[in-house]
Structure formats: C-alpha cells, structure tokens
Design a protein around this motif. Structure first.
Motif, PDB file in Angstrom:
ATOM      1  N   GLU A 196       1.143  -0.523   0.069  1.00  0.00           N
ATOM      2  CA  GLU A 196       0.204  -0.334  -0.129  1.00  0.00           C
ATOM      3  C   GLU A 196       0.820   1.528  -0.456  1.00  0.00           C
ATOM      4  N   HIS A 245       1.467   4.663   1.384  1.00  0.00           N
ATOM      5  CA  HIS A 245       1.373   5.301   2.597  1.00  0.00           C
ATOM      6  C   HIS A 245       1.872   6.495   3.247  1.00  0.00           C
ATOM      7  N   ARG A 302      -0.974   7.580   7.349  1.00  0.00           N
ATOM      8  CA  ARG A 302      -2.436   7.249   6.684  1.00  0.00           C
ATOM      9  C   ARG A 302      -1.859   6.439   5.461  1.00  0.00           C
ATOM     10  N   PRO A 303      -2.602   5.280   4.993  1.00  0.00           N
ATOM     11  CA  PRO A 303      -2.750   5.197   3.713  1.00  0.00           C
ATOM     12  C   PRO A 303      -3.290   6.266   2.708  1.00  0.00           C
ATOM     13  N   HIS A 310       5.674   6.536   1.368  1.00  0.00           N
ATOM     14  CA  HIS A 310       6.838   5.202   1.418  1.00  0.00           C
ATOM     15  C   HIS A 310       6.095   4.145   1.297  1.00  0.00           C
ATOM     16  N   MET A 327       4.376   0.885   1.474  1.00  0.00           N
ATOM     17  CA  MET A 327       4.211   0.194   2.681  1.00  0.00           C
ATOM     18  C   MET A 327       3.771  -1.184   2.653  1.00  0.00           C
TER      19      MET A 327
END
Lengths: 182, 195
Positions: free
Chosen positions: A77, A79, A91-92, A113, A115
């Motif tokens: 994901e 983030h 947070r996404p 980044h 994740m």
C-alpha cells in the motif's frame, strides 16, 4: 526538485491477488529461504516493511501512482507519515500518489513510503526484490529495490533508473525487516 | 627558575579548571529536562516474558521509545538509529539499555517482540503488558498513542503515537528527549556525557 507537493490525504493502492508471487530469495542464493507459503498473514504475525524511491514525471501532465505489487509481500500500500504536534501519524493514501508534471516526488523515511504487509521472507540487507508500480497514465513499471540496514538511502548498488512513458523511477531501496512468525 | 615553575604550575592548574568547567557546561544536543526529575516507574513484561522494572537497570543509562512492531517506517527508523548509537558507543554500550515499549499490546506479545528486536539487535529490550500497565507506562511519559482503524487496509489498524526518545540517566532521572529522526551521532555524544 520539489518532493512533497502532494496534498495530504491522497491515495492508496490496495493491491491484492499476488498469488503468483515469487520468493525474494530468488534474487540471491538460498532456495530454501524462498518465502513460499506465508500468505495472508494473521493479524498477530503480520510483518511489515517499507520501500522508498524517487519518481520523476518528465511529461506535461500529472500522473498518479495508483497501485503497487511486490514479490516480497502479500500486499503493498502507499502510505504517508506526518508529524502532527509531535505525534507521528500514518495514513494509507486513498487516491494514489500524484506525481505532478515536470516534478519529482521522493518516497523517504518520515514521508511517503510503500508499505509492504505480510512479508514472505526476511528483507535481508544486501539482497534485492522487485516491485511493480502501476501509474494511471504511464502504466506498469517494474523496479528493483536494494535492501539496506539503516535509514539512509544507500550510496551505491541500486539498480539503474527505469522509464515508463514520462515516468522515471530511480533509487529504489528498502530497509531490512523481519518476516514474523509470532 | 622557581618562579617559572610556579607560573607553569598555575597555568597548568588553570587549564585543568578550564577543562572541568568546559565539561560541566557541556550542552546536550537533545532536549534537556531541567531540573532533572525522577523517571516515572515502568513495570511491564519483557520480551522473554519476565517482569521488568526500571529498578532492574538502575545505575545505567536507558533509552526508551514507545512504538510497535507492525509500524513499517518510524519505529524501524528509530530502532536503526538505536543500533547506530549502540555501535558508536562501542564498549560503553554495555552500560546502556535500549528499550521499545509497545503501544500495541494486542499484537505485540513477548515472543513477537523478541523476534522483531532480534532483527535489529538481540540486546534491545522489548516491553509489553496488559492494557492497564501499558497505559500507566505511557501516562508516566506523557505518551499519546491512538489506534486508528483502516478497514480497507491490510494492516487493519495503525497506531498514531508520540515519537520521542526518552533518556534516563544513571541516577534514575528522566534527563533528555529527542524528536524523531535525531542524528544518532549527537545522541551517542550526549550518552557518553551521561556515563
């Protein structure tokens, strides 16, 4: 180049369906270290890692990183980390990460980044693994991340920049992280 | 001749005094709590499943960070910084403890903490406990940690948390704090002055 031009609260690219994932150990030597079957990690055993990179948009229109897949983890994901009065929040991003026209966005510790959730094997310093980034306009681009122990972008040993359309992805790296069994 | 040596002796004495003064007036790179105050007690379970209290590390310097093992960016960054500080301290690191107190006791049991920390340094200490004990530890250091649910994310939930490093000196006083991302070399230099 400007790095943090994206308004907070974008994106996420929940990437699933990595059934045909290859073990990260395939890049190196030990076949038995192939992370094979640790699919949907249980909430307790969930392990995470983070990948960082620089994404440049050489075109005239904005593009958007909307999804990431990696052989290293079940899910990846995008983030964002932010410091809100001394409390760090993560947070996404719901709508992907915008790469403005003619600009460059750096994913780095303490900022954006990728994740990675449910690591399929330890992310061992010195090894590498692949990620496939999906851009709204530029399409898919597969890049190779170099794993290091520490918080600094490695000075050397990273793969050559990769181009897809107007997008150039370079300096892809990841911090070492353990795949958890507990 | 005698006079020359007297002058020399006085000059030498001055140098010594100046040296002491300079050392006394060392300015810590981190945020110094002045006056130092006794560190709030911590009574939790360590990564071996054994009870842990700050009394167990009395007389040593202890660095404490509140975080959690599912945290992909900040916590490993800080633990990597801990590793760097420990490496810079060399043999002096034997008198220094590096502690991660979980803000996610639901996931972070002792076995998980042990496995996680071993990846960074098997000397690091992981602490967990029941909700009440964790809340007490957080409260003692003014740590804020808020669980935020993300049903659409594979993480399920993340924990927003205070990202300071706390340093307890050999006298058991809370002495210094560092914000996230503080230069490990500066931390190591501060720690040397506390040993």
């Amino acid at each position: 180049m400007n790095m943090r031009t994206i308004p907070a609260g974008l994106l996420i690219a929940l990437v699933v369906g990595l059934s045909s994932v290859i073990g990260i150990a395939a890049h190196d030597s030990t076949p038995e270290a192939s992370p094979a079957a640790s699919p949907a990690a249980s909430p307790v055993a969930m392990s995470t890692g983070a990948a960082f990179m620089t994404i440049a948009n050489n075109g005239d229109t904005a593009d958007r990183l909307i999804a990431v897949e990696t052989e290293a983890a079940g899910v990846a994901e995008i983030h964002e980390v932010a410091d809100v009065s001394g409390v760090m929040t993560m947070r996404p991003l719901d709508d992907g990460l915008e790469i403005p026209a003619g600009e460059s966005v750096e994913l780095m510790p303490g900022g954006y980044h990728v994740m990675m959730i449910g690591l399929k094997g330890d992310l061992m310093p010195g090894e590498t693994f692949d990620l496939t980034l999906t851009f709204e306009h530029a399409g898919d681009v597969t890049v190779t991340a170099r794993i290091v122990m520490g918080n600094e972008k490695p000075a050397e040993g990273m793969a050559e920049p990769v181009n897809a359309g107007d997008i150039t992805v370079s300096d892809v790296w990841s911090r070492g992280a353990p795949a958890m069994s507990h | 001749m005698r006079r020359v040596s007297r002058v020399t002796a006085m000059f030498a004495l001055l140098l010594v005094v100046a040296g002491c003064i300079r050392d006394e007036s060392y300015t810590f790179k981190g945020g110094e709590l002045s006056p130092a105050q006794p560190a709030a007690s911590i009574n939790l379970i360590d990564h071996h499943g054994d009870p842990f209290s700050l009394d167990d590390v009395a007389g040593q310097v202890t660095l404490i960070y509140f975080g959690y093992t599912t945290c992909p960016d900040l916590c490993p960054t800080t633990l990597s910084d801990f590793s760097a500080v420990k490496r810079m301290l060399g043999d002096d690191a034997e008198k220094v403890n590096f502690v991660l107190v979980t803000v996610d006791p639901e996931r972070d049991n002792p076995a998980r903490l042990e496995e996680y920390l071993a990846f960074f340094d098997s000397d690091f200490i992981g602490l967990t406990g029941d909700e009440v004990s964790i809340e007490a530890a957080k409260g003692g250091y003014g740590v804020v940690a808020t669980r935020v649910d993300y049903p659409d994310s594979a993480t399920g939930y993340l924990v927003d948390h205070t990202s300071l490093i706390y340093v307890i000196d050999r006298d058991g006083n809370l002495r210094l704090t560092y914000p996230y991302g503080f230069d490990p070399e500066s931390i190591a230099e501060d720690i040397r002055h506390l040993l």
